[in-house]
Design an enzyme around this catalytic site. Structure first.
Site, mmCIF file in Angstrom:
data_model
loop_
_atom_site.group_PDB
_atom_site.id
_atom_site.type_symbol
_atom_site.label_atom_id
_atom_site.label_comp_id
_atom_site.label_asym_id
_atom_site.label_seq_id
_atom_site.Cartn_x
_atom_site.Cartn_y
_atom_site.Cartn_z
ATOM 1 N N GLY A 11 0.786 -1.232 0.000
ATOM 2 C CA GLY A 11 0.000 0.000 0.000
ATOM 3 C C GLY A 11 0.816 1.281 0.000
ATOM 4 O O GLY A 11 0.328 2.332 0.418
ATOM 5 N N ASN A 13 1.630 2.941 -2.601
ATOM 6 C CA ASN A 13 0.961 3.849 -3.541
ATOM 7 C C ASN A 13 -0.296 4.450 -2.931
ATOM 8 O O ASN A 13 -0.615 5.611 -3.182
ATOM 9 C CB ASN A 13 0.643 3.134 -4.857
ATOM 10 C CG ASN A 13 1.863 3.044 -5.757
ATOM 11 O OD1 ASN A 13 2.266 4.041 -6.350
ATOM 12 N ND2 ASN A 13 2.472 1.875 -5.808
ATOM 13 N N MET A 88 -3.931 -7.127 -7.041
ATOM 14 C CA MET A 88 -3.361 -8.250 -7.794
ATOM 15 C C MET A 88 -4.416 -9.181 -8.394
ATOM 16 O O MET A 88 -4.150 -10.355 -8.619
ATOM 17 C CB MET A 88 -2.403 -9.053 -6.896
ATOM 18 C CG MET A 88 -1.239 -8.237 -6.360
ATOM 19 S SD MET A 88 -0.355 -7.313 -7.637
ATOM 20 C CE MET A 88 0.492 -8.649 -8.447
ATOM 21 N N LEU A 90 -7.575 -9.602 -11.491
ATOM 22 C CA LEU A 90 -8.244 -9.018 -12.659
ATOM 23 C C LEU A 90 -9.661 -8.643 -12.250
ATOM 24 O O LEU A 90 -10.205 -9.195 -11.293
ATOM 25 C CB LEU A 90 -8.283 -10.035 -13.801
ATOM 26 C CG LEU A 90 -6.917 -10.416 -14.364
ATOM 27 C CD1 LEU A 90 -7.058 -11.538 -15.392
ATOM 28 C CD2 LEU A 90 -6.232 -9.196 -14.986
ATOM 29 N N ASN A 105 -4.909 2.342 -13.292
ATOM 30 C CA ASN A 105 -3.950 1.398 -12.695
ATOM 31 C C ASN A 105 -2.549 1.975 -12.825
ATOM 32 O O ASN A 105 -2.267 2.746 -13.745
ATOM 33 C CB ASN A 105 -4.027 0.067 -13.451
ATOM 34 C CG ASN A 105 -3.085 -0.989 -12.910
ATOM 35 O OD1 ASN A 105 -2.956 -1.171 -11.685
ATOM 36 N ND2 ASN A 105 -2.402 -1.696 -13.800
ATOM 37 N N HIS A 107 1.421 0.716 -13.291
ATOM 38 C CA HIS A 107 2.142 -0.489 -13.724
ATOM 39 C C HIS A 107 3.635 -0.163 -13.803
ATOM 40 O O HIS A 107 4.009 0.869 -14.377
ATOM 41 C CB HIS A 107 1.613 -0.921 -15.095
ATOM 42 C CG HIS A 107 2.233 -2.185 -15.595
ATOM 43 N ND1 HIS A 107 1.925 -3.420 -15.066
ATOM 44 C CD2 HIS A 107 3.159 -2.407 -16.554
ATOM 45 C CE1 HIS A 107 2.634 -4.349 -15.689
ATOM 46 N NE2 HIS A 107 3.398 -3.762 -16.596
HETATM 47 C C1 GRF Z 1 3.530 -1.388 -7.559
HETATM 48 O O1 GRF Z 1 4.809 -1.724 -7.992
HETATM 49 C C2 GRF Z 1 2.613 -1.238 -8.741
HETATM 50 O O2 GRF Z 1 3.268 -0.795 -9.892
HETATM 51 C C3 GRF Z 1 2.104 -2.623 -8.944
HETATM 52 O O3 GRF Z 1 1.984 -3.148 -7.634
HETATM 53 C C4 GRF Z 1 2.893 -2.500 -6.759
HETATM 54 C C5 GRF Z 1 2.138 -2.003 -5.561
HETATM 55 O O4 GRF Z 1 2.959 -1.562 -4.540
HETATM 56 N N1 GRF Z 1 0.877 -2.602 -9.714
HETATM 57 P P1 GRF Z 1 2.341 -0.926 -3.199
HETATM 58 O O5 GRF Z 1 1.440 -1.968 -2.566
HETATM 59 O O6 GRF Z 1 1.601 0.322 -3.575
HETATM 60 O O7 GRF Z 1 3.510 -0.630 -2.335
#
Ligand code: GRF
Length: 202
Positions: A11, A13, A88, A90, A105, A107
């Site tokens: 988390g 992000n 994680m 779909l 999203n 990526h």
């Molecule tokens: C990130 O690397 C993002 O690009 C991918 O999943 C990861 C999530 O990281 N989709 P976090 O849980 O936000 O630390």
């Protein structure tokens, strides 16, 4: 703009969205959902006073039922934009139809290169010298929707996926809140002549 964040992992992000977008440009992170009860994202949401809910695979063995339940919960929170931040799973077409062109999203690759799982491992195995991050709209394919923002990072000696991911994280943490704030400001639209081209008004 009421924003929901879906996260399965650590988390970071989500935390960047809380720190850099929540309460700015009309953005309100209204809901956080996870498929993993142990996801630290849920604790981050709690600490920030954000509504949260968990939809574990044990309770929802079929994705359709889980996605229906998540969509119903988000619609009840009047969510207008859904951000996948390390979610994680779909998503079913029916979920996307509840939020048309309003699911995004992040990526860890420069799409359309290296979609899907283990993008950085794929890029290292390919031998690229430039890595990067993409924020894109989610469509029914895997990491195939229109690109909103991208940023590149030259790493000509890269060989360790964990190290590359750590170097990409700060880019994600800038780009994702920026994209959410631009959308909230109404600064993001598709080119009517080619709806894959996303135009940003700065
Ligand atoms: C990130 O690397 C993002 O690009 C991918 O999943 C990861 C999530 O990281 N989709 P976090 O849980 O936000 O630390």
């Amino acid at each position: 703009m009421n924003v929901a964040v879906l996260a399965s992992g650590t988390g970071t992000n989500l935390q960047a969205l809380i720190d850099r977008a929540h309460g700015r440009d009309g953005v309100r992170i209204a809901a956080v959902a996870s498929d993993r009860p142990s996801s630290p994202a849920l604790e981050r949401a709690r600490a920030a006073g954000i509504e949260r809910n968990v939809f574990p695979r044990s309770e929802f063995p079929h994705r359709q039922a889980r996605d229906d339940a998540i969509a119903a919960w988000l619609l009840a929170q009047q969510v207008e934009l859904v951000v996948l931040a390390g979610y994680m799973q779909l998503l079913e077409r029916s979920f996307l139809r509840c939020f048309p062109e309003r699911v995004i999203n992040v990526h860890p690759a420069l799409l359309p290169a290296f979609p899907g799982l283990k993008a950085v491992d794929q890029a290292i195995a390919y031998g690229v010298k430039v890595f990067g991050v993409t924020v894109h709209f989610v469509d029914e394919g895997v990491d195939s929707g229109p690109v909103i923002l991208q940023r590149a990072l030259e790493l000509p000696q890269a060989h360790d996926p964990e190290q590359v991911l750590a170097q990409l994280r700060p880019l994600e943490h800038e780009l994702l809140p920026e994209a959410v704030r631009l959308i909230a400001r109404g600064a993001v639209r598709a080119d009517p002549e080619n709806r894959r081209r996303i135009l940003i008004e700065r």
